[in-house]
Motif scaffolding. Structure first.
Motif, PDB file in Angstrom:
ATOM      1  N   VAL A   1       0.958  -1.145  -0.041  1.00 44.36           N
ATOM      2  CA  VAL A   1      -0.098  -0.023  -0.044  1.00 44.36           C
ATOM      3  C   VAL A   1       0.821   1.330   0.085  1.00 44.36           C
ATOM      4  CG1 VAL A   1      -1.948  -1.209   1.022  1.00 44.36           C
ATOM      5  CG2 VAL A   1      -0.210  -0.144   2.647  1.00 44.36           C
ATOM      6  N   GLY A   2       2.039   1.222  -0.394  1.00 42.19           N
ATOM      7  CA  GLY A   2       3.032   2.226  -0.270  1.00 42.19           C
ATOM      8  C   GLY A   2       2.557   3.541  -1.203  1.00 42.19           C
ATOM      9  N   ASP A   3       1.843   3.205  -2.167  1.00 43.72           N
ATOM     10  CA  ASP A   3       1.419   4.533  -3.097  1.00 43.72           C
ATOM     11  C   ASP A   3       0.595   5.335  -2.328  1.00 43.72           C
ATOM     12  OD1 ASP A   3      -0.043   2.111  -3.155  1.00 43.72           O
ATOM     13  OD2 ASP A   3      -1.101   2.713  -5.127  1.00 43.72           O
ATOM     14  N   HIS A   4      -0.158   4.826  -1.499  1.00 41.73           N
ATOM     15  CA  HIS A   4      -1.183   5.643  -0.674  1.00 41.73           C
ATOM     16  C   HIS A   4      -0.602   5.887   0.612  1.00 41.73           C
ATOM     17  CE1 HIS A   4      -4.691   5.688  -3.048  1.00 41.73           C
ATOM     18  NE2 HIS A   4      -4.300   4.582  -3.568  1.00 41.73           N
ATOM     19  N   LEU A   5       0.652   5.618   1.039  1.00 38.99           N
ATOM     20  CA  LEU A   5       1.194   5.968   2.459  1.00 38.99           C
ATOM     21  C   LEU A   5       1.620   7.462   2.331  1.00 38.99           C
ATOM     22  CD1 LEU A   5       1.814   4.546   5.021  1.00 38.99           C
ATOM     23  CD2 LEU A   5       3.937   3.969   4.052  1.00 38.99           C
ATOM     24  N   VAL A   6       1.393   8.211   3.541  1.00 42.97           N
ATOM     25  CA  VAL A   6       1.721   9.466   3.572  1.00 42.97           C
ATOM     26  C   VAL A   6       3.076   9.558   4.427  1.00 42.97           C
ATOM     27  CG1 VAL A   6       1.018  11.958   4.266  1.00 42.97           C
ATOM     28  CG2 VAL A   6      -0.578  10.317   3.582  1.00 42.97           C
ATOM     29  N   LYS A   7       3.058   8.948   5.587  1.00 42.98           N
ATOM     30  CA  LYS A   7       4.126   8.846   6.374  1.00 42.98           C
ATOM     31  C   LYS A   7       4.183   7.773   7.372  1.00 42.98           C
ATOM     32  CE  LYS A   7       2.797  12.634   9.331  1.00 42.98           C
ATOM     33  NZ  LYS A   7       3.179  14.133   9.988  1.00 42.98           N
ATOM     34  N   GLY A   8       4.990   7.234   8.031  1.00 46.39           N
ATOM     35  CA  GLY A   8       5.074   6.286   8.978  1.00 46.39           C
ATOM     36  C   GLY A   8       6.379   6.525  10.064  1.00 46.39           C
ATOM     37  N   VAL A   9       6.078   5.904  11.075  1.00 45.49           N
ATOM     38  CA  VAL A   9       7.223   6.120  12.243  1.00 45.49           C
ATOM     39  C   VAL A   9       7.173   4.652  12.828  1.00 45.49           C
ATOM     40  CG1 VAL A   9       8.234   6.931  14.306  1.00 45.49           C
ATOM     41  CG2 VAL A   9       7.041   8.281  12.678  1.00 45.49           C
TER      42      VAL A   9
END
Length: 524
Positions: free
Chosen positions: A94-102
């Motif tokens: 789902v990386g194409d819809h991923l805004v950011k992450g921690v």
């Protein structure tokens, strides 16, 4: 005994097991046992469990039967020993819809994965997920606290249009420390350590942890509201209780200061806790002081256990059948002292290989021991019923599977772990039984690949262990007294009985396997 077992209803298990004789296999019992263990670990690899739990369909995902729309609104957080691999796979899907992450992961994990050639469990170079390492030696530290603060900040900024994907695995509690001011991290650690040393249960420890933390006990879900929260959980706790795994940061729960004070008073710690802890517990709603307008909405949270001991054993059973064994699952909740657990497996081995109906004393002791080590009487009776039918009908070789996490009473200063010590003790319990391939083989292994502070996950044993050790000048009882099981197995036959799978990148507790050869049918 026959009357006792005849009252049981084993149909559900027999339907799964079937009455077909497994195919014959020319591999040794030892080799097949190792392959079955490998299958258990393979089933709960962090990337595999995420891949199997997220179904991508154009601009949406289906998780646990529920559909969620993706519109560049996905955020990701995670904490735990296996989370890096989970995050890498989630980003692939789902990386194409991923805004950011921690994500908060163990100290040194990225370098370790690189060294072991596990690049598929690493994030890509241009990833929008920030990796923060901490909790050195599996203890909460300032690095892990900084990661927890970043995770809290990300969650607090979400809106009702957002999705928050939360990845959780074992070790997550130490990687998500967020004490409520004015409590500092060391004070929180001291309180929980003293409780643990006083004999507090895991439920009581979590009651206190929740009250002193911003994020545990549903705190993360609270800060993420009104966003939709989806938690994918790799369980390392018996029974997979989502409120206990990593202290349940996405499981909404009320915090009652009175309940916490009662626990502290019960263990005579109330008068010695820091003033900061007393201050926080004196507030009517300790964790929600700065967010009174927010309310927890359980319907906005989906918690899904995607990897567990049960999943590992299921795959192990499939591999066992391919290798010529009839798989039978005993229990997923084996616990208690390894001395009692080893006695249980020793008795089951003698019960299973008996050419005639076993003496009632064995059945009586098994039924007495079961509840002491987390095995329900019904599960024991069901297992004995199946083993008994296998004996009378000549079903061939059997693989008895179980999971859990026994404990070891430390009496020495040797090097070892619970799985290796369990294997040693089961070997003693099976002393005098025939050797493989005509006698049983027992394997105990930790799915994380590390049994205590050793490079081994566990060991394999059989009825010849004592004599083999004696012939090589090794006093098995001295090694047990010193809790020196790794040294014992390393010296015994040049370490051939050790189970050393290397870095597994996962953890769903331990697996126990008792491999029983075909028992000749008594035609009398």
């Amino acid at each position: 005994m026959a009357r006792l077992l005849s009252l049981l209803r084993p149909q559900p298990l027999l339907a799964l097991v079937g009455r077909r004789k497994p195919t014959l296999c020319k591999m040794s019992m030892d080799s097949r046992a190792r392959q079955v263990f490998a299958a258990a670990v393979e089933a709960v690899q962090p990337d595999a469990v995420v891949r199997q739990s997220i179904e991508r369909k154009e601009d949406s995902v289906i998780i646990n039967g529920k559909k969620f729309t993706l519109k560049h609104n996905l955020h990701l957080v995670g904490f735990g020993k296996a989370v890096l691999g989970m995050a890498a796979e989630a980003e692939r899907i789902v990386g194409d819809h991923l805004v950011k992450g921690v994500i908060s992961v163990p100290h040194g994990i990225q370098q370790t994965l690189q060294q072991h050639g596990k690049n598929h469990l690493l994030l890509k170079e241009n990833s929008c997920i920030k990796v923060m390492e901490g909790a050195k030696h599996n203890l909460p530290d300032t690095d892990a606290q900084k990661a927890a603060e970043r995770i809290k900040q990300l969650a607090s900024e979400l809106t009702e249009e957002d999705l928050l994907l939360v990845l959780i695995s074992g070790g997550g509690s130490a990687l998500l420390p967020a004490p409520i001011p004015p409590i500092v991290l060391q004070e929180k650690l001291d309180v929980t350590r003293r409780l643990a040393a006083s004999g507090a249960t895991i439920q009581e420890l979590n009651t206190v942890r929740r009250a002193l933390s911003f994020l545990k006990g549903g705190g993360l879900a609270h800060y993420a509201h009104p966003a939709q929260v989806i938690a994918l959980i790799l369980s390392d706790v018996i029974g997979d209780p989502v409120d206990l795994i990593a202290s349940g940061p996405t499981v909404c729960s009320e915090v009652w200061p009175e309940e916490v004070l009662s626990v502290l008073e019960q263990y005579k710690l109330l008068n010695s806790i820091p003033a900061s802890v007393k201050e926080v517990l004196g507030r009517p709603n300790p964790r929600r002081k700065d967010d009174k307008d927010k309310t927890d909405k359980a319907e906005n949270v989906l918690n899904v256990v995607i990897g567990s001991n049960g999943i590992a054993l299921k795959n192990a059973g499939l591999r066992a059948r391919e290798l010529g064994f009839r798989p039978v699952v005993l229990s997923l909740g084996v616990c208690g002292d390894v001395k009692s657990v080893s006695r249980l497996y020793g008795l089951l081995a003698r019960f299973a290989i008996s050419a005639e109906e076993p003496p009632p004393e064995i059945v009586a002791e098994l039924l007495k021991l079961g509840p002491e080590v987390g095995v329900e009487s019904w599960d024991l009776c069901r297992t004995m019923q199946v083993l008994g039918e296998g004996r009378t009908e000549g079903w061939g070789a059997t693989c008895l599977l179980a999971g859990g996490e026994p404990t070891v009473e430390l009496t020495g200063k040797g090097q070892g772990g619970r799985n290796q010590e369990l294997a040693m003790r089961v070997g003693l319990e099976m002393r005098g039984l025939q050797l493989p391939p005509n006698g049983p083989v027992f394997l105990s292994g930790g799915t994380d690949g590390q049994d205590g502070p050793t490079e081994a996950a566990g060991a394999l044993t059989d009825g010849g262990l004592y004599e083999e050790a004696q012939a090589q000048g090794l006093d098995i009882n001295n090694f047990l007294t010193n809790n020196d099981s790794y040294t014992f197995f390393s010296r015994l036959s040049v370490g051939q009985r050790l189970l050393v799978p290397g870095l597994t990148c996962t953890n769903v507790m331990d697996v126990h396997m008792l491999f029983i050869p075909p028992i000749p049918i008594n035609k009398d």
